[in-house]
Enzyme design. Structure first.
Site, PDB file in Angstrom:
ATOM      1  N   ASP A  28       0.828  -1.209   0.000  1.00  0.00           N
ATOM      2  CA  ASP A  28       0.000   0.000   0.000  1.00  0.00           C
ATOM      3  C   ASP A  28       0.865   1.262   0.000  1.00  0.00           C
ATOM      4  O   ASP A  28       1.918   1.295   0.629  1.00  0.00           O
ATOM      5  CB  ASP A  28      -0.912  -0.011   1.238  1.00  0.00           C
ATOM      6  CG  ASP A  28      -2.007   1.036   1.135  1.00  0.00           C
ATOM      7  OD1 ASP A  28      -2.296   1.511   0.014  1.00  0.00           O
ATOM      8  OD2 ASP A  28      -2.585   1.389   2.180  1.00  0.00           O
ATOM      9  N   ASN A  76     -10.623  -2.506  -6.206  1.00  0.00           N
ATOM     10  CA  ASN A  76      -9.775  -1.601  -6.998  1.00  0.00           C
ATOM     11  C   ASN A  76     -10.388  -1.228  -8.354  1.00  0.00           C
ATOM     12  O   ASN A  76      -9.911  -0.304  -9.017  1.00  0.00           O
ATOM     13  CB  ASN A  76      -8.369  -2.185  -7.204  1.00  0.00           C
ATOM     14  CG  ASN A  76      -7.508  -2.131  -5.961  1.00  0.00           C
ATOM     15  OD1 ASN A  76      -6.623  -2.957  -5.760  1.00  0.00           O
ATOM     16  ND2 ASN A  76      -7.743  -1.145  -5.094  1.00  0.00           N
TER      17      ASN A  76
HETATM   18  C1  FPP Z   1      -1.858   0.113  -3.440  1.00  0.00           C
HETATM   19  O1  FPP Z   1      -1.365   1.451  -3.405  1.00  0.00           O
HETATM   20  C2  FPP Z   1      -1.282  -0.588  -4.571  1.00  0.00           C
HETATM   21  C3  FPP Z   1      -1.988  -1.174  -5.582  1.00  0.00           C
HETATM   22  C4  FPP Z   1      -3.460  -1.136  -5.639  1.00  0.00           C
HETATM   23  C5  FPP Z   1      -1.316  -1.832  -6.707  1.00  0.00           C
HETATM   24  C6  FPP Z   1      -0.085  -2.618  -6.360  1.00  0.00           C
HETATM   25  C7  FPP Z   1       0.741  -2.721  -7.579  1.00  0.00           C
HETATM   26  C8  FPP Z   1       2.077  -2.854  -7.628  1.00  0.00           C
HETATM   27  C9  FPP Z   1       2.906  -3.011  -6.426  1.00  0.00           C
HETATM   28  C10 FPP Z   1       2.807  -2.856  -8.920  1.00  0.00           C
HETATM   29  C11 FPP Z   1       2.857  -4.187  -9.585  1.00  0.00           C
HETATM   30  C12 FPP Z   1       1.585  -4.393 -10.293  1.00  0.00           C
HETATM   31  C13 FPP Z   1       1.027  -5.577 -10.596  1.00  0.00           C
HETATM   32  C14 FPP Z   1      -0.351  -5.563 -11.127  1.00  0.00           C
HETATM   33  C15 FPP Z   1       1.693  -6.876 -10.388  1.00  0.00           C
HETATM   34  P1  FPP Z   1      -2.396   2.643  -3.615  1.00  0.00           P
HETATM   35  O2  FPP Z   1      -2.430   2.950  -5.072  1.00  0.00           O
HETATM   36  O3  FPP Z   1      -3.722   2.287  -3.023  1.00  0.00           O
HETATM   37  O4  FPP Z   1      -1.690   3.773  -2.820  1.00  0.00           O
HETATM   38  P2  FPP Z   1      -2.411   4.960  -2.033  1.00  0.00           P
HETATM   39  O5  FPP Z   1      -3.180   4.316  -0.893  1.00  0.00           O
HETATM   40  O6  FPP Z   1      -1.263   5.772  -1.556  1.00  0.00           O
HETATM   41  O7  FPP Z   1      -3.286   5.680  -3.008  1.00  0.00           O
END
Ligand code: FPP
Length: 249
Positions: A28, A76
């Site tokens: 996250d 998501n």
């Molecule tokens: C959460 O951070 C992260 C995700 C929903 C995606 C995770 C993806 C990766 C680590 C990259 C690799 C990708 C794949 C598909 C293998 P957030 O976007 O919710 O962060 P925030 O809470 O700060 O907005």
């Protein structure tokens, strides 16, 4: 290329400290990492892919047997289409670039979640990754894609109910192991350690049944900043804990 196991990072974990068999990770903070740098959220996901690569390597180097990465939840889909498309693009990029190393590391790739809703190209990519690693015998890396734990449990209950209806199973025979065997993680031991980055302390519909006795590790770093040394710090924290599973010391 990856560092050989010969210069083992095991040295960085105190001798005799237990290594969790199964580590689950809620990655996250990609969006926040980008926002504080004045970058588009996509840049955060790209950097997050680098952190994911680092953690896979570190887990393999120290002898973790199962690693489950929460990459895309059933919730998501509420994100902008462009961001979702970029995540599928990253998935393809990751396997295109890393599959060779994963094979050399003897890693088995698995997926949990309903991947039938992914774009066709991504579905092909994940099928290829599964096929190319299915005869490997090393660490199992599970990617949770379009995964939601409540949905998984509901689907398991439906499947069990059908078996009861057909007379194949008696309601009295339903126990923990029957439910576990109907989940997408069937055959994989429950996580010993759950890591979540970015400072939020919640589970977000991830492996709700499976983490009943997992040790929880929350870290303030945003996911793209979480690297090998942070993963090893989480393992050290795990190694110092006393697990009693409801019993006495
Ligand atoms: C959460 O951070 C992260 C995700 C929903 C995606 C995770 C993806 C990766 C680590 C990259 C690799 C990708 C794949 C598909 C293998 P957030 O976007 O919710 O962060 P925030 O809470 O700060 O907005």
């Amino acid at each position: 290329m990856f560092k050989s196991k010969a210069r083992s990072v095991r040295l960085q974990i105190p001798e005799g400290m237990p290594v969790p068999q199964h580590v689950a990770v809620i990655m996250d903070g990609n969006g926040r990492w980008a926002t504080v740098r004045g970058l588009p959220r996509m840049a955060g996901h790209h950097a997050g892919m680098g952190a994911m690569r680092d953690v896979i390597r570190a887990a393999d180097d120290v002898g973790v047997k199962f690693l489950t990465m929460y990459a895309f939840s059933t919730e998501n889909w509420k994100r902008p289409r462009q961001e979702i498309q970029y995540l599928w693009q990253l998935l393809e990029e990751f396997f295109l670039r890393d599959i060779k190393e994963l094979i050399e590391r003897n890693v088995v790739i698995r997926f949990i979640g309903d991947t039938t809703h992914l774009p066709l190209a991504s579905q092909k990519t994940i099928e290829r990754a599964k096929e190319m690693t299915c005869s490997n015998t090393g660490m199992v890396v599970q990617f949770a894609l379009n995964y939601g734990s409540r949905l998984e449990i509901v689907e398991a209950i439906k499947a069990i109910a059908k078996r009861v209806e057909s007379g194949e199973l008696s309601p009295d025979d339903i126990d923990d192991s029957v439910l576990s065997s109907h989940l997408s993680t069937a055959g994989i031991p429950d996580p010993d350690l759950l890591i979540r980055t970015s400072g939020d302390q919640r589970i977000s519909n991830f492996l709700l049944w499976q983490i009943a006795y997992a040790e929880l590790y929350f870290c303030d770093k945003l996911w793209p900043e979480f690297h090998r040394e942070d993963f090893l710090a989480a393992l050290e924290s795990y190694g110092r804990r006393e697990r009693r599973f409801g019993g006495l010391k």
